[in-house]
Design a protein around this motif. Structure first.
Motif, PDB file in Angstrom:
ATOM      1  N   LEU A   1       5.041   4.985  -3.934  1.00 54.75           N
ATOM      2  CA  LEU A   1       5.337   5.580  -2.626  1.00 54.75           C
ATOM      3  C   LEU A   1       6.793   5.436  -2.214  1.00 54.75           C
ATOM      4  N   PHE A   2       7.458   4.432  -2.731  1.00 56.90           N
ATOM      5  CA  PHE A   2       8.832   4.173  -2.306  1.00 56.90           C
ATOM      6  C   PHE A   2       9.785   4.138  -3.498  1.00 56.90           C
ATOM      7  N   PRO A   3      10.103   5.297  -4.058  1.00 56.71           N
ATOM      8  CA  PRO A   3      11.033   5.308  -5.192  1.00 56.71           C
ATOM      9  C   PRO A   3      12.445   4.909  -4.782  1.00 56.71           C
ATOM     10  N   VAL A   4      12.704   4.806  -3.520  1.00 53.86           N
ATOM     11  CA  VAL A   4      14.014   4.422  -3.015  1.00 53.86           C
ATOM     12  C   VAL A   4      14.311   2.958  -3.349  1.00 53.86           C
TER      13      VAL A   4
ATOM     14  N   SER B   1      -7.226  -4.886  -4.871  1.00 55.67           N
ATOM     15  CA  SER B   1      -6.389  -4.247  -3.838  1.00 55.67           C
ATOM     16  C   SER B   1      -4.969  -4.791  -3.875  1.00 55.67           C
ATOM     17  N   PHE B   2      -4.842  -6.091  -4.120  1.00 52.95           N
ATOM     18  CA  PHE B   2      -3.522  -6.712  -4.208  1.00 52.95           C
ATOM     19  C   PHE B   2      -2.725  -6.104  -5.361  1.00 52.95           C
ATOM     20  N   VAL B   3      -3.384  -5.967  -6.515  1.00 55.73           N
ATOM     21  CA  VAL B   3      -2.715  -5.398  -7.689  1.00 55.73           C
ATOM     22  C   VAL B   3      -2.396  -3.922  -7.449  1.00 55.73           C
ATOM     23  N   LEU B   4      -3.365  -3.178  -6.941  1.00 59.03           N
ATOM     24  CA  LEU B   4      -3.162  -1.752  -6.682  1.00 59.03           C
ATOM     25  C   LEU B   4      -2.041  -1.528  -5.671  1.00 59.03           C
ATOM     26  N   SER B   5      -1.950  -2.387  -4.677  1.00 56.84           N
ATOM     27  CA  SER B   5      -0.920  -2.238  -3.644  1.00 56.84           C
ATOM     28  C   SER B   5       0.484  -2.373  -4.219  1.00 56.84           C
ATOM     29  N   TYR B   6       0.643  -3.247  -5.196  1.00 55.31           N
ATOM     30  CA  TYR B   6       1.947  -3.415  -5.834  1.00 55.31           C
ATOM     31  C   TYR B   6       2.400  -2.097  -6.466  1.00 55.31           C
ATOM     32  N   TYR B   7       1.513  -1.492  -7.252  1.00 56.79           N
ATOM     33  CA  TYR B   7       1.873  -0.245  -7.939  1.00 56.79           C
ATOM     34  C   TYR B   7       1.925   0.937  -6.977  1.00 56.79           C
TER      35      TYR B   7
ATOM     36  N   GLU C   1      13.134  -4.359  -8.567  1.00 52.50           N
ATOM     37  CA  GLU C   1      12.176  -4.978  -7.652  1.00 52.50           C
ATOM     38  C   GLU C   1      11.463  -6.122  -8.356  1.00 52.50           C
ATOM     39  N   THR C   2      10.987  -7.053  -7.589  1.00 49.81           N
ATOM     40  CA  THR C   2      10.288  -8.208  -8.130  1.00 49.81           C
ATOM     41  C   THR C   2       9.166  -7.754  -9.057  1.00 49.81           C
ATOM     42  N   GLU C   3       9.107  -8.364 -10.218  1.00 52.58           N
ATOM     43  CA  GLU C   3       8.048  -8.045 -11.175  1.00 52.58           C
ATOM     44  C   GLU C   3       6.722  -8.590 -10.661  1.00 52.58           C
ATOM     45  N   PHE C   4       5.637  -7.971 -11.074  1.00 49.84           N
ATOM     46  CA  PHE C   4       4.336  -8.383 -10.571  1.00 49.84           C
ATOM     47  C   PHE C   4       3.997  -9.819 -10.966  1.00 49.84           C
ATOM     48  N   HIS C   5       4.420 -10.249 -12.141  1.00 46.05           N
ATOM     49  CA  HIS C   5       4.077 -11.606 -12.575  1.00 46.05           C
ATOM     50  C   HIS C   5       4.659 -12.681 -11.656  1.00 46.05           C
TER      51      HIS C   5
ATOM     52  N   PRO D   1       6.366 -11.564   0.276  1.00 44.24           N
ATOM     53  CA  PRO D   1       6.494 -10.235  -0.323  1.00 44.24           C
ATOM     54  C   PRO D   1       7.141  -9.271   0.671  1.00 44.24           C
ATOM     55  N   PRO D   2       7.636  -8.165   0.194  1.00 41.09           N
ATOM     56  CA  PRO D   2       8.202  -7.174   1.120  1.00 41.09           C
ATOM     57  C   PRO D   2       7.160  -6.757   2.158  1.00 41.09           C
ATOM     58  N   ARG D   3       7.619  -6.464   3.359  1.00 41.00           N
ATOM     59  CA  ARG D   3       6.689  -6.105   4.439  1.00 41.00           C
ATOM     60  C   ARG D   3       5.875  -4.867   4.092  1.00 41.00           C
ATOM     61  N   THR D   4       6.504  -3.913   3.414  1.00 41.11           N
ATOM     62  CA  THR D   4       5.745  -2.709   3.056  1.00 41.11           C
ATOM     63  C   THR D   4       4.604  -3.049   2.097  1.00 41.11           C
ATOM     64  N   TYR D   5       4.856  -3.949   1.175  1.00 43.60           N
ATOM     65  CA  TYR D   5       3.818  -4.383   0.236  1.00 43.60           C
ATOM     66  C   TYR D   5       2.686  -5.075   0.985  1.00 43.60           C
ATOM     67  N   PHE D   6       3.041  -5.922   1.940  1.00 38.28           N
ATOM     68  CA  PHE D   6       2.062  -6.667   2.712  1.00 38.28           C
ATOM     69  C   PHE D   6       1.178  -5.709   3.524  1.00 38.28           C
ATOM     70  N   VAL D   7       1.788  -4.743   4.185  1.00 36.85           N
ATOM     71  CA  VAL D   7       1.037  -3.781   5.002  1.00 36.85           C
ATOM     72  C   VAL D   7       0.158  -2.893   4.118  1.00 36.85           C
ATOM     73  N   ILE D   8       0.706  -2.416   3.008  1.00 36.89           N
ATOM     74  CA  ILE D   8      -0.091  -1.589   2.088  1.00 36.89           C
ATOM     75  C   ILE D   8      -1.276  -2.396   1.565  1.00 36.89           C
ATOM     76  N   PHE D   9      -1.033  -3.664   1.235  1.00 38.19           N
ATOM     77  CA  PHE D   9      -2.131  -4.503   0.750  1.00 38.19           C
ATOM     78  C   PHE D   9      -3.232  -4.637   1.803  1.00 38.19           C
ATOM     79  N   LEU D  10      -2.851  -4.883   3.051  1.00 41.73           N
ATOM     80  CA  LEU D  10      -3.866  -5.029   4.099  1.00 41.73           C
ATOM     81  C   LEU D  10      -4.670  -3.747   4.279  1.00 41.73           C
ATOM     82  N   LEU D  11      -3.996  -2.604   4.240  1.00 39.39           N
ATOM     83  CA  LEU D  11      -4.707  -1.324   4.384  1.00 39.39           C
ATOM     84  C   LEU D  11      -5.622  -1.046   3.199  1.00 39.39           C
TER      85      LEU D  11
END
Length: 182
Positions: free
Chosen positions: A35-38, A24-30, A48-52, A113-123
């Motif tokens: 979802l946010f091309p902006v 879920s953590f990995v999937l949330s990053y992508y 944006e910060t690289e996953f590594h 991590p960005p708040r959007t990443y954190f919230v997406i990860f939790l969901l």
């Protein structure tokens, strides 16, 4: 089969829960990048910060969620818990894990991590855990209905409580209980 080694089943369920959280953590990053091309416009100097760069954070997630999952005691009595109770418990695990992760990130001084990443990860984590637990319940119910992994029980007593238990055990074949006697 499952009755002879309940400890192995509990450990396997815990490992799959942990794997669901890590994936879920990995999937949330992508998912966040999709979802946010902006984001590309928000970071004109670089991307944006690289996953590594989240490797330490991923390790913290695995340790924290592993401890929370074990600490919540969700690996006893898989036969007797309802799916609703399991999903409610997974919501508690997600909230507790998220709060602990935020505290540990603050204390260890890891880049948050960005708040959007954190919230997406939790969901995504909550949905993955509930989805996996739903599949587990369906599998166990199917096994019990087809006569596999049934447990023989002897009911001691004859009061109202014993009658309610007998009715429930007879009505719900998915619990996998065979009443041997009263």
């Amino acid at each position: 089969m499952l009755r002879q080694s309940p400890g192995v089943l509990r450990k396997a369920v815990w490992l799959v829960d942990l794997l669901a959280v890590v994936l879920s953590f990995v999937l949330s990053y992508y998912l966040r990048l999709l979802l946010f091309p902006v984001i590309a416009f928000l970071y004109p100097q670089g991307r944006e910060t690289e996953f590594h760069e989240y490797r330490l954070l991923l390790l913290l997630v695995a340790v924290i969620w592993g401890a929370v999952l074990l600490g919540m005691g969700r690996y006893e009595g898989l036969r007797y818990t309802s799916l609703w109770a399991e999903c409610r418990a997974m919501a508690q695990v997600t909230v507790a894990g998220g709060l602990l992760l935020a505290v540990v990130i603050f204390l260890v001084k890891v880049r948050f991590p960005p708040r959007t990443y954190f919230v997406i990860f939790l969901l995504v984590s909550f949905l993955a855990l509930c989805g996996w637990r739903t599949l587990l319940h369906l599998l166990l119910a199917w096994l019990h209905r087809h006569g596999k992994d049934r447990k023989r029980v002897l009911v001691v007593g004859g009061g109202q409580r014993a009658l309610r238990f007998l009715n429930v055990a007879n009505d719900r074949a998915n619990m996998g209980l065979d009443v041997a006697g009263v």
